[in-house]
Motif scaffolding. Structure first.
Motif, PDB file in Angstrom:
ATOM      1  N   LEU A 216      11.086  11.801   1.767  1.00 39.19           N
ATOM      2  CA  LEU A 216      10.333  11.083   1.128  1.00 39.19           C
ATOM      3  C   LEU A 216       9.843   9.843   1.775  1.00 39.19           C
ATOM      4  O   LEU A 216       8.486   9.480   1.864  1.00 39.19           O
ATOM      5  CB  LEU A 216      11.086  10.587  -0.030  1.00 39.19           C
ATOM      6  CG  LEU A 216      10.651   9.730  -1.195  1.00 39.19           C
ATOM      7  CD1 LEU A 216       9.694  11.039  -1.916  1.00 39.19           C
ATOM      8  CD2 LEU A 216      11.521   9.000  -2.070  1.00 39.19           C
ATOM      9  N   HIS A 217      10.456   9.245   2.597  1.00 36.53           N
ATOM     10  CA  HIS A 217      10.188   8.110   3.175  1.00 36.53           C
ATOM     11  C   HIS A 217       9.139   8.115   4.382  1.00 36.53           C
ATOM     12  O   HIS A 217       8.304   7.415   4.517  1.00 36.53           O
ATOM     13  CB  HIS A 217      11.373   7.056   3.702  1.00 36.53           C
ATOM     14  CG  HIS A 217      12.011   6.418   2.569  1.00 36.53           C
ATOM     15  ND1 HIS A 217      12.969   6.908   1.900  1.00 36.53           N
ATOM     16  CD2 HIS A 217      11.682   5.072   1.912  1.00 36.53           C
ATOM     17  CE1 HIS A 217      13.470   6.261   0.939  1.00 36.53           C
ATOM     18  NE2 HIS A 217      12.675   5.064   0.741  1.00 36.53           N
ATOM     19  N   TYR A 218       9.237   9.272   4.892  1.00 35.66           N
ATOM     20  CA  TYR A 218       8.507   9.806   5.882  1.00 35.66           C
ATOM     21  C   TYR A 218       6.989  10.069   5.361  1.00 35.66           C
ATOM     22  O   TYR A 218       6.001   9.621   5.753  1.00 35.66           O
ATOM     23  CB  TYR A 218       9.028  11.147   6.586  1.00 35.66           C
ATOM     24  CG  TYR A 218       8.007  11.690   7.640  1.00 35.66           C
ATOM     25  CD1 TYR A 218       8.064  11.241   8.940  1.00 35.66           C
ATOM     26  CD2 TYR A 218       7.021  12.613   7.230  1.00 35.66           C
ATOM     27  CE1 TYR A 218       7.016  11.712   9.937  1.00 35.66           C
ATOM     28  CE2 TYR A 218       6.146  13.148   8.353  1.00 35.66           C
ATOM     29  CZ  TYR A 218       6.163  12.839   9.685  1.00 35.66           C
ATOM     30  OH  TYR A 218       5.384  13.384  10.425  1.00 35.66           O
TER      31      TYR A 218
ATOM     32  N   LYS B  94       0.916  -1.175   0.103  1.00 38.65           N
ATOM     33  CA  LYS B  94      -0.015   0.047  -0.097  1.00 38.65           C
ATOM     34  C   LYS B  94       0.908   1.436  -0.014  1.00 38.65           C
ATOM     35  O   LYS B  94       0.435   2.211  -0.461  1.00 38.65           O
ATOM     36  CB  LYS B  94      -0.787  -0.055   1.110  1.00 38.65           C
ATOM     37  CG  LYS B  94      -1.830  -0.965   1.137  1.00 38.65           C
ATOM     38  CD  LYS B  94      -2.975  -0.632   2.219  1.00 38.65           C
ATOM     39  CE  LYS B  94      -3.995  -1.688   2.240  1.00 38.65           C
ATOM     40  NZ  LYS B  94      -3.453  -2.468   3.451  1.00 38.65           N
ATOM     41  N   LEU B  95       2.170   1.340   0.330  1.00 34.70           N
ATOM     42  CA  LEU B  95       3.040   2.300   0.488  1.00 34.70           C
ATOM     43  C   LEU B  95       3.262   2.788  -0.838  1.00 34.70           C
ATOM     44  O   LEU B  95       3.767   4.031  -0.941  1.00 34.70           O
ATOM     45  CB  LEU B  95       4.295   2.119   1.191  1.00 34.70           C
ATOM     46  CG  LEU B  95       4.082   1.442   2.553  1.00 34.70           C
ATOM     47  CD1 LEU B  95       5.378   1.292   3.342  1.00 34.70           C
ATOM     48  CD2 LEU B  95       3.563   2.581   3.474  1.00 34.70           C
ATOM     49  N   PHE B  96       3.419   1.933  -1.605  1.00 36.91           N
ATOM     50  CA  PHE B  96       3.958   2.246  -3.095  1.00 36.91           C
ATOM     51  C   PHE B  96       2.905   2.722  -3.948  1.00 36.91           C
ATOM     52  O   PHE B  96       2.122   1.874  -4.587  1.00 36.91           O
ATOM     53  CB  PHE B  96       4.898   1.062  -3.520  1.00 36.91           C
ATOM     54  CG  PHE B  96       5.920   0.641  -3.073  1.00 36.91           C
ATOM     55  CD1 PHE B  96       7.231   1.455  -3.417  1.00 36.91           C
ATOM     56  CD2 PHE B  96       6.016  -0.009  -1.794  1.00 36.91           C
ATOM     57  CE1 PHE B  96       8.375   0.849  -2.671  1.00 36.91           C
ATOM     58  CE2 PHE B  96       7.142  -0.225  -1.167  1.00 36.91           C
ATOM     59  CZ  PHE B  96       8.375   0.155  -1.528  1.00 36.91           C
ATOM     60  N   SER B  97       2.780   4.197  -4.196  1.00 37.34           N
ATOM     61  CA  SER B  97       1.755   4.575  -4.921  1.00 37.34           C
ATOM     62  C   SER B  97       1.643   4.056  -6.429  1.00 37.34           C
ATOM     63  O   SER B  97       0.625   3.658  -6.995  1.00 37.34           O
ATOM     64  CB  SER B  97       1.925   6.037  -5.023  1.00 37.34           C
ATOM     65  OG  SER B  97       3.196   6.436  -5.741  1.00 37.34           O
ATOM     66  N   PHE B  98       2.710   3.744  -6.638  1.00 38.92           N
ATOM     67  CA  PHE B  98       2.743   3.335  -8.314  1.00 38.92           C
ATOM     68  C   PHE B  98       2.267   1.624  -8.466  1.00 38.92           C
ATOM     69  O   PHE B  98       1.685   1.363  -9.538  1.00 38.92           O
ATOM     70  CB  PHE B  98       3.894   3.259  -8.957  1.00 38.92           C
ATOM     71  CG  PHE B  98       5.256   2.842  -8.276  1.00 38.92           C
ATOM     72  CD1 PHE B  98       6.071   3.260  -7.367  1.00 38.92           C
ATOM     73  CD2 PHE B  98       5.415   1.373  -8.135  1.00 38.92           C
ATOM     74  CE1 PHE B  98       7.228   2.942  -6.728  1.00 38.92           C
ATOM     75  CE2 PHE B  98       6.481   0.744  -7.427  1.00 38.92           C
ATOM     76  CZ  PHE B  98       7.292   1.751  -6.648  1.00 38.92           C
TER      77      PHE B  98
ATOM     78  N   ALA C 246      13.236  -0.837 -10.005  1.00 40.35           N
ATOM     79  CA  ALA C 246      13.914   0.456  -9.845  1.00 40.35           C
ATOM     80  C   ALA C 246      14.155   0.678  -8.369  1.00 40.35           C
ATOM     81  O   ALA C 246      15.521   0.799  -7.982  1.00 40.35           O
ATOM     82  CB  ALA C 246      13.533   1.545 -10.547  1.00 40.35           C
ATOM     83  N   HIS C 247      13.236   0.544  -7.574  1.00 40.80           N
ATOM     84  CA  HIS C 247      13.516   0.933  -6.181  1.00 40.80           C
ATOM     85  C   HIS C 247      14.350  -0.046  -5.403  1.00 40.80           C
ATOM     86  O   HIS C 247      15.112  -0.019  -4.666  1.00 40.80           O
ATOM     87  CB  HIS C 247      12.199   0.921  -5.277  1.00 40.80           C
ATOM     88  CG  HIS C 247      12.328   1.251  -3.835  1.00 40.80           C
ATOM     89  ND1 HIS C 247      12.182   0.453  -2.779  1.00 40.80           N
ATOM     90  CD2 HIS C 247      12.414   2.438  -3.179  1.00 40.80           C
ATOM     91  CE1 HIS C 247      12.372   0.983  -1.883  1.00 40.80           C
ATOM     92  NE2 HIS C 247      12.595   2.227  -1.873  1.00 40.80           N
ATOM     93  N   ALA C 248      14.030  -1.607  -5.982  1.00 44.78           N
ATOM     94  CA  ALA C 248      14.669  -2.630  -5.198  1.00 44.78           C
ATOM     95  C   ALA C 248      16.208  -2.340  -5.510  1.00 44.78           C
ATOM     96  O   ALA C 248      16.983  -2.902  -4.750  1.00 44.78           O
ATOM     97  CB  ALA C 248      14.035  -3.894  -5.871  1.00 44.78           C
TER      98      ALA C 248
END
Ligand code: HEM
Length: 162
Positions: free
Chosen positions: A105-107, A49-53, A70-72
């Motif tokens: 960003l993570h916050y 759920k955190l990942f908007s994309f 890409a994030h990984a």
């Protein structure tokens, strides 16, 4: 300035262990990154759920999502980079994006301690499976330390953007 973080010395041997295994994994990095996050979502399904994309693109299967890969990859590469910098500079530093932006960003996305812990666990499992012939308790310790220092530096900046 690392804000007064107390940093455990990171040895040259530890740096070598991280860099050596990262070099062996690099060519498969995108596949491994995917494995890493599939494992994360297996352990903590709500993290999706955190990942908007991931929410906007329900039509694209998880394993095909380019942003997830890409994030990984970023998590992997920055942890390795952090190992090198820990030894050289004695603290976690990041090149491309600065720690302040990363923290904010993570916050903003609602990432909490438990998420960082799940990712660390999944990261270590993924590396262990990727380079079983190299894996050792020393290697595990080195990656753990590099990751923890990077995360500690990010967490220090986890507050709303001013
Ligand atoms: C975004 C790095 C850990 C969730 C980002 C970005 C970077 C980054 C560079 C912005 C660009 C991008 O999307 O690639 C890192 C590093 C981590 C880490 C170095 C650990 C050492 C985590 C963890 C979570 C997380 C543990 C949660 C499980 C997110 C989310 C975004 C993001 C939700 C925004 C994605 C979006 O645009 O929807 N991270 N991250 N990150 N990260 Fe992380």
């Amino acid at each position: 300035n690392n804000g007064g973080l107390i940093v455990k010395a990171f040895s040259e041997e530890q740096e070598i262990l991280v860099v050596k295994s990262w070099n062996a994994m690099k060519k498969n990095a995108s596949e491994l990154g995917l494995k890493l996050f599939l494992r994360v979502f297996e352990i903590a399904p709500t993290a999706k759920k955190l990942f908007s994309f991931l929410n906007d693109s329900n039509d694209v299967p998880l394993e095909k999502n380019p942003k997830l890969k890409a994030h990984a990859l970023t998590v992997f590469a920055m942890t390795c980079e952090s190992a090198v910098n820990l030894r050289k500079a004695g603290k976690a530093t990041v090149k491309d994006s600065n720690l302040k932006d990363l923290g904010e960003l993570h916050y903003k996305y609602g990432v909490v301690d438990e998420h960082f812990e799940v990712v660390r666990f999944a990261l270590l499992e993924t590396i262990k499976e990727a380079v079983p012939e190299m894996w050792s308790s020393e290697m595990k310790e080195a990656w753990t330390e590099a990751y923890n220092q990077l995360v500690a530096a990010i967490k220090q900046q986890m507050k709303p953007s001013a």
